[in-house]
Design an enzyme around this catalytic site. Structure first.
Site, PDB file in Angstrom:
ATOM      1  N   HIS A 193       0.842  -1.203   0.000  1.00  0.00           N
ATOM      2  CA  HIS A 193       0.000   0.000   0.000  1.00  0.00           C
ATOM      3  C   HIS A 193       0.877   1.253   0.000  1.00  0.00           C
ATOM      4  O   HIS A 193       0.377   2.363   0.187  1.00  0.00           O
ATOM      5  CB  HIS A 193      -0.898   0.043   1.237  1.00  0.00           C
ATOM      6  CG  HIS A 193      -1.984  -0.988   1.254  1.00  0.00           C
ATOM      7  ND1 HIS A 193      -2.730  -1.300   0.140  1.00  0.00           N
ATOM      8  CD2 HIS A 193      -2.473  -1.766   2.268  1.00  0.00           C
ATOM      9  CE1 HIS A 193      -3.628  -2.234   0.469  1.00  0.00           C
ATOM     10  NE2 HIS A 193      -3.489  -2.521   1.741  1.00  0.00           N
TER      11      HIS A 193
ATOM     12  N   ARG B 214     -16.688  -7.166   1.508  1.00  0.00           N
ATOM     13  CA  ARG B 214     -17.971  -6.629   1.959  1.00  0.00           C
ATOM     14  C   ARG B 214     -19.019  -6.660   0.847  1.00  0.00           C
ATOM     15  O   ARG B 214     -19.894  -7.495   0.831  1.00  0.00           O
ATOM     16  CB  ARG B 214     -17.739  -5.198   2.483  1.00  0.00           C
ATOM     17  CG  ARG B 214     -18.634  -4.783   3.635  1.00  0.00           C
ATOM     18  CD  ARG B 214     -18.202  -3.425   4.172  1.00  0.00           C
ATOM     19  NE  ARG B 214     -18.143  -2.424   3.128  1.00  0.00           N
ATOM     20  CZ  ARG B 214     -19.165  -1.678   2.716  1.00  0.00           C
ATOM     21  NH1 ARG B 214     -20.342  -1.826   3.277  1.00  0.00           N
ATOM     22  NH2 ARG B 214     -19.026  -0.789   1.752  1.00  0.00           N
TER      23      ARG B 214
END
Length: 301
Positions: free
Chosen positions: A115, A263
């Site tokens: 990241h 999700r």
């Protein structure tokens, strides 16, 4: 959960970070990449696990069913800068350095993820001319997904309420810094580094098969139509959500009572979180910070 156990953000070389990603900084910066290494770079919650899984399937899906069924994706594709706390006998804590996990990968190529903003990437990746894939996701869906991640991960600072979190995101006070700096920094890198493939989360949702084709082309892979179709079906969100080797349910640092790690995988879920006023303020702020007209994100498809 006791919020006092969560780490605090601090300024690290101009970027907000937490110690879990800086504890092994020398190890990260001195990491020795190999020419055939593949690095996947993303801002958090931009399709990291999804693309990791697709890459792993492209290279190793046909070779080892056991690998797919017994090794979680986060172990197959280690997070380069992470140091993960593990409980030792006698309740002491040790840290697993993911650079060491990456070093020990027996696969060829080694697939790793990060990241990190572009300026923090270990220089050996550039020196070895490694293939690097960047996935960007529109800011509104990213902040929503990041909010739900921070609710469930004990390794990140306390998110606070939605409004507070949104404000922090706009100010760039997030782990790994400003989304704007991140997506723009990597976009600019393409001008000077030819082995960088920049993908968009929204394109992956809209036409997964086409994006897998582009990945194969970039990576020099000649997967058959059947293989590509098999991968496309395996990386559907409904399948990944139920796959314990992909959905992170085996990862100890997450509270699944708060959210699921995989999700929704939707474009436009931000509409269920932003008020009209928040959306307007965000759009105004976005215009100020996104100056490069060549980098365009879609908030709906």
């Amino acid at each position: 959960m006791d919020s006092s156990l969560r780490p605090e953000l601090f300024n690290f070389l101009g970027v907000p970070m937490i110690h879990y990603y800086t504890n092994n900084w020398d190890g990260v910066q001195n990491f020795q990449a190999r020419q055939d290494d593949i690095l996947l770079a993303t801002y958090p919650r931009s399709g990291t696990t999804w693309t990791s899984y697709a890459l792993d399937l492209l290279y190793f899906g046909q070779k080892s069913q056991e690998r797919q069924e017994t090794i979680p994706i986060y172990a197959r594709v280690p997070h380069l800068e992470a140091t993960l706390p593990v409980k030792q006998p006698g309740s002491t804590q040790a840290l697993i350095k993911e650079t060491e996990t990456a070093d020990k990968l027996l696969t060829s190529p080694r697939i790793m993820k990060t990241h990190l903003p572009v300026q923090f990437v270990p220089k050996s990746f550039w020196e070895q001319n490694c293939r690097i894939i960047y996935v960007g996701r529109n800011a509104k869906d990213t902040v929503v997904s990041y909010f739900h991640l921070d609710r469930m991960t004990k390794m990140h600072p306390e998110p606070g309420d939605w409004n507070t979190f949104l404000q922090r995101f706009m100010e760039g006070k997030m782990v790994f810094g400003s989304w704007y700096d991140h997506v723009n920094g990597w976009w600019k890198k393409m001008q000077t580094y030819s082995k960088l493939h920049y993908m968009f989360y929204e394109d992956l949702i809209e036409d997964t098969g086409q994006e897998i084709d582009k990945l194969c082309s970039f990576l020099g892979l000649s997967a058959s139509t059947e293989e590509k179709e098999s991968i496309r079906s395996k990386v559907q969100f409904s399948d990944m959500k139920n796959n314990s080797m992909v959905n992170h349910t085996t990862f100890k640092g997450l509270d699944f009572n708060k959210s699921s790690f995989i999700r929704k995988g939707k474009v436009g879920d931000w509409k269920n979180h932003f008020t009209v006023a928040q959306s307007e303020a965000f759009d105004e702020d976005y215009k100020q910070k996104m100056k490069d007209p060549t980098l365009q994100f879609r908030t709906k498809i």
